[in-house]
Design a protein around this motif. Structure first.
Motif, PDB file in Angstrom:
ATOM      1  N   SER A 100       0.494 -11.977   0.707  1.00 14.09           N
ATOM      2  CA  SER A 100       0.341 -10.523   0.384  1.00 14.09           C
ATOM      3  C   SER A 100       0.048 -10.061  -0.275  1.00 14.09           C
ATOM      4  CB  SER A 100       1.765 -10.311   0.918  1.00 14.09           C
ATOM      5  OG  SER A 100       2.771 -10.444  -0.778  1.00 14.09           O
ATOM      6  N   HIS A 134      -1.458 -10.079   6.520  1.00 11.18           N
ATOM      7  CA  HIS A 134      -1.285  -9.652   4.987  1.00 11.18           C
ATOM      8  C   HIS A 134      -0.738  -8.972   4.725  1.00 11.18           C
ATOM      9  CE1 HIS A 134      -1.229 -14.446   6.347  1.00 11.18           C
ATOM     10  NE2 HIS A 134      -3.123 -13.909   5.815  1.00 11.18           N
ATOM     11  N   SER A 135      -1.239  -7.577   4.061  1.00 12.51           N
ATOM     12  CA  SER A 135      -1.161  -6.956   3.842  1.00 12.51           C
ATOM     13  C   SER A 135      -0.323  -6.023   3.960  1.00 12.51           C
ATOM     14  CB  SER A 135      -2.618  -6.022   2.986  1.00 12.51           C
ATOM     15  OG  SER A 135      -2.963  -5.319   4.926  1.00 12.51           O
ATOM     16  N   GLU A 136      -0.131  -5.043   2.961  1.00 12.58           N
ATOM     17  CA  GLU A 136       1.092  -3.789   2.896  1.00 12.58           C
ATOM     18  C   GLU A 136       0.306  -3.180   2.762  1.00 12.58           C
ATOM     19  OE1 GLU A 136       4.470  -4.501   0.706  1.00 12.58           O
ATOM     20  OE2 GLU A 136       4.600  -6.634   1.311  1.00 12.58           O
ATOM     21  N   SER A 137       1.129  -1.731   4.139  1.00 18.32           N
ATOM     22  CA  SER A 137       0.272  -0.422   3.773  1.00 18.32           C
ATOM     23  C   SER A 137       0.783   0.321   3.155  1.00 18.32           C
ATOM     24  CB  SER A 137       0.364  -0.060   5.286  1.00 18.32           C
ATOM     25  OG  SER A 137      -0.558  -1.420   6.378  1.00 18.32           O
ATOM     26  N   THR A 138       0.180   0.762   2.633  1.00 13.37           N
ATOM     27  CA  THR A 138       0.654   2.058   1.767  1.00 13.37           C
ATOM     28  C   THR A 138       0.675   3.738   1.857  1.00 13.37           C
ATOM     29  OG1 THR A 138      -1.316   1.411   0.086  1.00 13.37           O
ATOM     30  CG2 THR A 138       1.165   0.502  -0.712  1.00 13.37           C
ATOM     31  N   GLU A 146      -6.278   0.079  -1.674  1.00 15.47           N
ATOM     32  CA  GLU A 146      -5.000  -0.194  -0.859  1.00 15.47           C
ATOM     33  C   GLU A 146      -4.945   0.050  -0.009  1.00 15.47           C
ATOM     34  OE1 GLU A 146      -2.154   0.209  -4.456  1.00 15.47           O
ATOM     35  OE2 GLU A 146      -2.139   1.620  -2.952  1.00 15.47           O
ATOM     36  N   GLU A 148      -2.738   2.157   6.944  1.00 24.33           N
ATOM     37  CA  GLU A 148      -2.556   2.396   8.556  1.00 24.33           C
ATOM     38  C   GLU A 148      -3.538   3.836   9.070  1.00 24.33           C
ATOM     39  OE1 GLU A 148       1.565   0.382   9.380  1.00 24.33           O
ATOM     40  OE2 GLU A 148       1.629   2.428   9.283  1.00 24.33           O
ATOM     41  N   LYS A 178      -5.772  -0.547  10.324  1.00 27.74           N
ATOM     42  CA  LYS A 178      -5.537  -0.621   9.565  1.00 27.74           C
ATOM     43  C   LYS A 178      -6.427  -0.838   8.596  1.00 27.74           C
ATOM     44  CE  LYS A 178      -1.876  -3.263   7.718  1.00 27.74           C
ATOM     45  NZ  LYS A 178      -1.660  -4.752   7.744  1.00 27.74           N
TER      46      LYS A 178
END
Ligand code: GLU
Length: 364
Positions: A108, A272-276, A312, A315, A325
């Motif tokens: 991630s 793997h990414s996390e949405s901010t 970054e 979504e 995304k």
């Protein structure tokens, strides 16, 4: 046969016995087959389970531990035993293995992800066999890959493998559980992993491992979306992996509908990414993204939620809900200003650079 990049996943029950020891016969059989594949010119990556299963008895447990600290301690003992055995057996074939222990955080975090890719590529260029496992001793339960079946699928996509081979004790996927249903029929070839198929599989793994057939199918489904064909099944003897590659394996072949490689950046965004943050887009932008292969322009965004920086991942919501995304080329602040500016100079507004470039966009 053309040189191929092959990921082979071997489960705990295929490497160890119920007493918590490496089963030397089974183990050597796998290593000899892996070495044969490597020595005829293929690139080979192993995803090997078995750390917990090979370590627990030396810690004084009579069966696979259930507590987190017990599993972590067993993995610390077992992983070194496993790698020692790999080094010894591969040396008989003049093959050098390398140990890679990963956690989900390594995937991630984009920098670590890129570093892992670079290191594995270098190992493969130098003819080494990477042996990958989850770093169980430091993994936090909520933040694992789930199981090594899934890890092997992610690694296959990540390395753009030509084939993922999941070795197990059962000779393929059946229409229902063959251990309890005498009418279960084996499927030798699958084009698509349907919900019906998933519903017919067992969640239970072996006494020493974690994944059952369901987890293998879920992993195959992920590999499928990453353009990697999968084989799930069994085999015996030094030529077993070669036989599988030639299409003569004892198991199930799952083809991939995609012929092109999914680039690593988009895999990272998708998996793997996390949405901010969140962007809400109008109908025109939704159609352009989903059907016309376009990038997302500022003109299509009408609402911004959250706080994010350039680069970054956010979504994107269309009229009906989440549509995908992507990596943004604006910060949340810049984007809000752009939208406000557009309101002020309605007529003359000209779109600026795209908010999400096509190459940094994944549909969900
Ligand atoms: N990483 C675990 C181990 O080496 C196995 C996980 C799995 O079986 O999927 O013991």
């Amino acid at each position: 046969m053309k040189k191929q990049r092959i990921v082979v996943k071997i489960g705990s029950s295929s490497l160890t016995n119920d007493n918590g020891e490496i089963d030397q016969l089974k183990f050597n059989d796998h290593v000899d087959a892996l070495a044969m594949l490597k020595n005829i010119g293929h690139e080979v990556i192993v995803v090997s389970s078995g750390a917990v299963a090979a370590g627990f008895s030396r810690l004084g447990y009579s069966s696979r531990p259930v507590t987190i600290k017990g599993k972590q301690a067993a993995a610390a003992v077992g992983q070194s035993l496993l790698i020692q055995s790999y080094i010894e057996r591969f040396s008989k074939h003049a093959v050098v293995p390398a140990q890679i222990l990963l956690t989900r955080l390594d995937f991630s975090d984009r920098e670590r992800y890129n570093n892992a890719f670079a290191a594995m590529s270098e190992l493969l260029d130098r003819g080494i066999i990477p042996i990958i496992n989850e770093n169980d001793t430091v993994s936090v339960e909520e933040l694992t890959f789930g199981d090594n079946d899934m890890l092997s699928a992610l690694v296959s996509g990540f390395l753009h493998a030509d084939q993922l081979i999941i070795l197990t004790d059962v000779n393929g996927i059946y229409t229902s559980n063959p251990r309890i249903d005498p009418d279960a029929v084996r499927l030798t070839h699958i084009d698509e992993i349907t919900d019906e198929l998933l519903g017919g599989t067992d969640e239970q793994g072996s006494k020493v491992g974690t994944g059952g057939m369901r987890s293998k199918l879920l992993a195959a489904k992920t590999a499928h979306t990453l353009a990697v064909p999968v084989f799930i099944g069994t085999g015996y003897g030094p030529t077993k992996l070669l036989d599988i590659l030639k299409g003569h394996g004892d198991g199930t072949y799952i083809s991939s509908p995609l012929s092109h490689v999914i680039n690593t950046k988009r895999q990272w965004i998708a998996l793997h990414s996390e949405s901010t943050g969140r962007l809400y887009v109008d109908k025109g932008a939704e159609t352009a993204l989903l059907h016309n292969g376009c990038s997302l322009l500022p003109a299509g965004v009408f609402k911004v939620q959250g706080s994010f920086e350039v680069g970054e991942v956010v979504e994107v919501y269309g009229i009906e809900g989440l549509i995908g995304k992507g990596e943004v080329t604006y910060s949340s602040e810049q984007l809000r200003e752009t939208i406000a500016e557009r309101g002020r100079q309605q007529e003359e507004f000209t779109p600026m650079i795209e908010v999400i470039h096509r190459d940094r966009w994944v549909q969900i």
